[in-house]
Motif scaffolding. Structure first.
Motif, short mmCIF file in Angstrom:
data_model
loop_
_atom_site.label_atom_id
_atom_site.label_comp_id
_atom_site.label_asym_id
_atom_site.label_seq_id
_atom_site.Cartn_x
_atom_site.Cartn_y
_atom_site.Cartn_z
N LEU A 270 24.78 -57.50 -45.55
CA LEU A 270 25.29 -58.64 -46.30
C LEU A 270 24.81 -58.63 -47.74
N SER A 271 23.58 -58.13 -47.93
CA SER A 271 23.06 -58.08 -49.29
C SER A 271 23.93 -57.15 -50.14
N ALA A 272 24.34 -56.02 -49.58
CA ALA A 272 25.22 -55.11 -50.32
C ALA A 272 26.55 -55.79 -50.61
N ALA A 273 27.06 -56.55 -49.63
CA ALA A 273 28.34 -57.24 -49.83
C ALA A 273 28.21 -58.28 -50.94
N LEU A 274 27.10 -59.03 -50.94
CA LEU A 274 26.90 -60.06 -51.96
C LEU A 274 26.85 -59.44 -53.35
N ARG A 275 26.22 -58.26 -53.45
CA ARG A 275 26.12 -57.61 -54.76
C ARG A 275 27.48 -57.09 -55.22
N GLY A 276 28.37 -56.87 -54.24
CA GLY A 276 29.68 -56.35 -54.61
C GLY A 276 30.65 -57.42 -55.09
N ILE A 277 30.22 -58.69 -55.03
CA ILE A 277 31.12 -59.77 -55.46
C ILE A 277 31.30 -59.70 -56.98
N GLU A 279 31.30 -60.39 -60.70
CA GLU A 279 30.47 -61.32 -61.48
C GLU A 279 31.30 -62.48 -62.06
N GLU A 280 32.57 -62.16 -62.41
CA GLU A 280 33.38 -63.18 -63.11
C GLU A 280 33.53 -64.45 -62.29
N THR A 281 33.71 -64.26 -60.95
CA THR A 281 33.92 -65.45 -60.12
C THR A 281 32.70 -66.34 -60.17
N ILE A 282 31.52 -65.71 -60.22
CA ILE A 282 30.30 -66.51 -60.23
C ILE A 282 30.11 -67.17 -61.60
N GLU A 283 30.37 -66.35 -62.63
CA GLU A 283 30.22 -66.91 -63.98
C GLU A 283 31.15 -68.10 -64.19
N ALA A 284 32.37 -67.94 -63.70
CA ALA A 284 33.34 -69.04 -63.84
C ALA A 284 32.82 -70.30 -63.15
N ALA A 285 32.22 -70.11 -61.97
CA ALA A 285 31.71 -71.25 -61.23
C ALA A 285 30.55 -71.90 -61.98
N ILE A 286 29.69 -71.05 -62.59
CA ILE A 286 28.55 -71.60 -63.33
C ILE A 286 29.05 -72.44 -64.50
N ILE A 287 30.04 -71.87 -65.20
CA ILE A 287 30.59 -72.58 -66.35
C ILE A 287 31.19 -73.92 -65.91
N ASP A 288 31.81 -73.90 -64.73
CA ASP A 288 32.39 -75.14 -64.20
C ASP A 288 31.33 -76.12 -63.70
N GLY A 289 30.06 -75.69 -63.78
CA GLY A 289 28.99 -76.62 -63.43
C GLY A 289 28.66 -76.67 -61.95
N VAL A 301 30.16 -66.85 -50.07
CA VAL A 301 30.40 -66.63 -48.63
C VAL A 301 31.88 -66.36 -48.32
N PRO A 302 32.82 -67.14 -48.88
CA PRO A 302 34.22 -66.85 -48.56
C PRO A 302 34.64 -65.45 -48.96
N GLN A 303 33.99 -64.87 -49.97
CA GLN A 303 34.40 -63.54 -50.41
C GLN A 303 33.87 -62.44 -49.51
N ILE A 304 32.89 -62.74 -48.66
CA ILE A 304 32.33 -61.67 -47.83
C ILE A 304 32.62 -61.91 -46.35
N TRP A 305 33.65 -62.69 -46.04
CA TRP A 305 33.96 -62.95 -44.63
C TRP A 305 34.16 -61.67 -43.85
#
Lengths: 383, 378
Positions: A270-277, A279-289, A301-305
């Motif tokens: 799962l750690s490898a899967a998490l690293r494969g997500i 970055e943009e999706t996470i950055e976008a979420a951070i920007i959205d607060g 989690v939804p991305q590594i089902w």
């Protein structure tokens, strides 16, 4: 296999003929190669054990070297034989190369197919046959083994417990693995932490059973507890318990052992899967607060089902086969029996090959849905 | 990702603490076994391993020197010595009968049943005084309650390696493991190459079969193979278990190696073909060397799996000194020495130390192999 472009009955017949020739030739070369290399290896082994003193380890190393040599010998020899029969030179070079290329893959696959057939394919059919036969494998008994199974209390208990194991262990191991993967990716000493959580993977089930039996150890009330769990319980004023003998709940104490072993596996994948997500999706979420928790549960989690499903099914297969832990901790006493151990019990103590084959088939049937799913996923990947 | 956390020191702390907790829970059980296996067996039996560094209260049954050796001192015959065989400790009470092992305080004088008196000082020195010359050759029993200093010893390891048969089983396990790890590799590698780079009808079907066989439960194979082995006369022998482990390891080997080999760059293989290399040469000179990481991954899996296996060894090997592997021995000890934790902990540690060493040294390959696809596991 030679492909014919001309149609017609005579062409089909000669097609069939050449197919047969090819198949027979393949079998001949394969058999010759295997027999020669095995005879050579066995002979060399006999010679070595004649000369050298009978130290088992020397024997084992000799077997390893000879085994590898025999494999190389087979592949080299069978290829050589094929090239001698269909030389890639002379007048018929084109036809020869085509014919040789039709045979060669089967020579490469030969030993693997033979071994897989004997060790994994044949047993499936033999087990089905045995399940309709008596204790020694002789005498047709019809469906009486299955009828016995349907009414047997031990089997029902094993099924109930296996069901519990199937629900709890994959869920808990995947959950802890996911938590560990998410947390260790965020800290500086994450790799060391991962190593340590991963370590129980290397420990045998039986070794882990000793380790956990020591933790569950019980001493009479009033004396010093040397088992960690009872020591903790008595420190907080509770009464010590012989944990693995408490019906129903002891199942969970056994499951802990497997969860402990498998969490590391889940974490690594799962750690490898998490690293494969991306970055943009996470950055976008951070920007959205989004808060870190929201990012984790709603974005990551939804991305590594898909990966979670792989981890879950792999552990599920393992759970269906779990045997050593139950054998070592309780041997199925106090209501903790599981299918694999029950099968083993009927094989070694009950000495009833018919009944224990029937139980093995039940395990097989439970595995089949996952097997089909795996095959479908694998075929998707290969396209 | 660190950016999200970096701004929240409280969260960073929580994450660190949570990971620390996980690591502690996942390592402490093994650590407990290690510590326990190094402790004195009497201390291990009465106190938790977490108290290993502190003195522990113990009841000791000591025996004096034979009374016949008593030396004459004035009108009496006197025996002197110390109740602690090794190390030292502080006595809080002593007695001369097993029913009342802490009847007397240190320094008090106790009457003994066989005549004579006994005194034990706080440091363990005892004095037994007889009014007539004793001729007994068996020493007197003295029971003491002592606060003993922590004792660490390798004695447990000596015991399990040389008299509990773990040493022999260690060699048996190695004998099983070495060939069973190496032999499947080459067979699988050729098959994987054929499945990746050669064209032939039925390839997709064969691949599907391999993926399916990955999850076939071992339990299915045991009885048919046992009957087959007995039928052809292999019986319970090393050759039987080497072949069995080869067979059971092959699906994973073929699957892992195929995933890797089919991912090798197409140009390398095609240009070799254009240069006139045969498939056999391409495999040996190009594919095999390039596939080393995958071969190593599988070798580690197979090593761990064979080393740790109990089921296959129980079924295909005998229960005698010459064939009992370590997992089987551990299982036997759990039955026969269930309460002797000094034996069990030391045996368990001997059994797990090799796979753990392999794990830490070659973890890189192990992780790579895991990520290369689904896995048979344990």
């Amino acid at each position: 296999m030679a492909v014919s472009t001309t149609a017609g009955p005579s062409a089909a017949a000669s097609d069939l003929g050449s197919l047969l020739t090819t198949a027979l030739l393949t079998l001949f070369i394969m058999a010759a190669g295997i027999i020669v290399s095995v005879v050579f290896a066995v002979g060399a082994y006999a010679l070595i054990s004649l000369i050298l003193p009978a130290y088992k380890l020397i024997g084992a190393v000799a077997v390893m070297v000879l085994g590898v040599a025999a494999c190389f010998g087979y592949f080299w020899g069978s290829n050589r034989l094929l090239d001698t029969i269909y030389p890639a030179s002379g007048a018929n070079i084109g036809a020869n190369v085509t014919k040789a290329n039709a045979i060669r893959p089967w020579l490469f696959l030969g030993p693997a197919i033979v071994i897989l057939s004997i060790y994994l394919v044949y047993p499936v059919f033999n087990s089905i046959w045995l399940s309709f036969h008596g204790p020694t494998g002789q005498g047709w008994v019809g469906t009486s083994n299955y009828e016995w199974l349907a009414r047997d209390g031990g089997f029902r208990e094993s099924m109930r417990n296996n069901l519990l194991w199937l629900i709890v262990v994959p869920a808990a191991a995947t959950f802890f693995g996911l938590i560990a993967a998410a947390l260790t990716d965020r800290i500086s000493w994450g790799n060391i932490a991962k190593s340590l959580i991963f370590m129980p993977m290397a420990i045998s089930f039986i070794g882990a059973s000793v380790i956990w039996k020591f933790i569950y150890d019980y001493r009479a009330e009033g004396t010093d507890q040397i088992g960690a769990l009872n020591a903790i319980v008595t420190t907080f004023g509770g009464a010590p318990q012989a944990w693995i003998t408490v019906p129903f709940w002891n199942n969970f104490f056994l499951m802990v052992v497997l969860i402990w072993i498998q969490t590391g596996f889940a974490m690594v994948i799962l750690s490898a899967a998490l690293r494969g997500i991306p970055e943009e999706t996470i950055e976008a979420a951070i920007i959205d607060g989004a808060s870190p928790f929201q990012i984790f549960y709603k974005i990551k989690v939804p991305q590594i089902w898909g990966t979670i499903a792989v981890v879950w099914t792999t552990i599920t297969i393992l759970v269906l086969k779990v045997f050593d832990i139950v054998l070592a901790m309780t041997n199925g006493q106090w209501g903790s029996q599981v299918l694999a151990n029950y099968m083993f019990d009927w094989m070694f103590r009950g000495l009833d090959f018919g009944r224990s084959s029937t139980i093995a088939l039940v395990i097989m049937v439970l595995v089949v849905p996952i097997m089909i799913w795996n095959i479908r996923e694998a075929r998707k990947d290969m396209r | 990702m660190s950016t999200a956390v970096g701004q929240r020191p409280a969260l960073t702390w929580a994450v660190n603490l949570a990971v620390l907790l996980l690591v502690v829970i996942w390592t402490v059980p093994t650590f407990g076994i290690l510590v326990s296996s190094l402790r004195d067996k009497d201390q291990l039996a009465v106190s938790g391993w977490w108290t290993a560094l502190f003195p522990s209260e113990q009841s000791i049954a000591a025996r004096t020197a034979p009374p016949a050796e008593a030396a004459r001192e004035g009108a009496n015959w006197v025996l002197r010595g110390n109740v602690f065989e090794s190390g030292s400790g502080r006595i809080s009470a002593f007695g001369t009968s097993i029913q009342r092992p802490s009847e007397f305080k240190p320094g008090e004088v106790a009457e003994m049943r066989g005549g004579g008196t006994a005194t034990v000082e706080e440091n363990g020195d005892y004095v037994v005084t007889y009014s007539e010359q004793p001729d007994d050759t068996r020493g007197e029993r003295i029971f003491v309650t002592a606060l003993e200093a922590p004792k660490f010893t390798l004695a447990n390891y000596r015991t399990v390696l040389f008299s509990e048969g773990i040493g022999q089983s260690f060699i048996n396990t190695l004998t099983v493991t070495i060939p069973a790890t190496v032999i499947p590799i080459l067979i699988a590698a050729y098959a994987a190459y054929a499945l990746s780079w050669m064209q032939f009808p039925g390839r997709a079907l064969l691949l599907a079969v391999v993926v399916g066989l990955l999850v076939v439960p071992l339990q299915m194979s045991l009885i048919p193979l046992l009957r087959l082995y007995n039928g052809v006369g292999i019986g319970k022998s090393y050759i039987g278990i080497w072949l069995a482990h080869t067979g059971f390891g092959l699906p994973l080997a073929i699957y892992l190696l195929r995933n890797y080999i089919s991912g090798l760059p197409r140009e390398i293989i095609e240009s070799a073909k254009v240069d006139g290399a045969s498939d056999f040469e391409i495999f040996r000179k190009i594919v095999l060397p390039l596939s080393f990481p995958a071969l190593a991954s599988f070798a580690i899996f197979q090593f761990l799996w064979v080393w740790n296996d109990l089921l296959v060894a129980t079924v295909f090997l005998g229960n005698n000194e010459e064939q009992l592997v370590m997992t089987g021995r551990l299982r036997e000890l759990l039955g026969s020495r269930g309460g002797n934790w000094e034996i069990l902990t030391a045996s368990a540690f001997v059994a797990i130390v090799v796979p753990i060493a392999v794990f830490f040294l070659l973890q890189r390959y192990l992780v790579r192999g895991l990520l290369a696809g689904s896995v048979k596991g344990g």
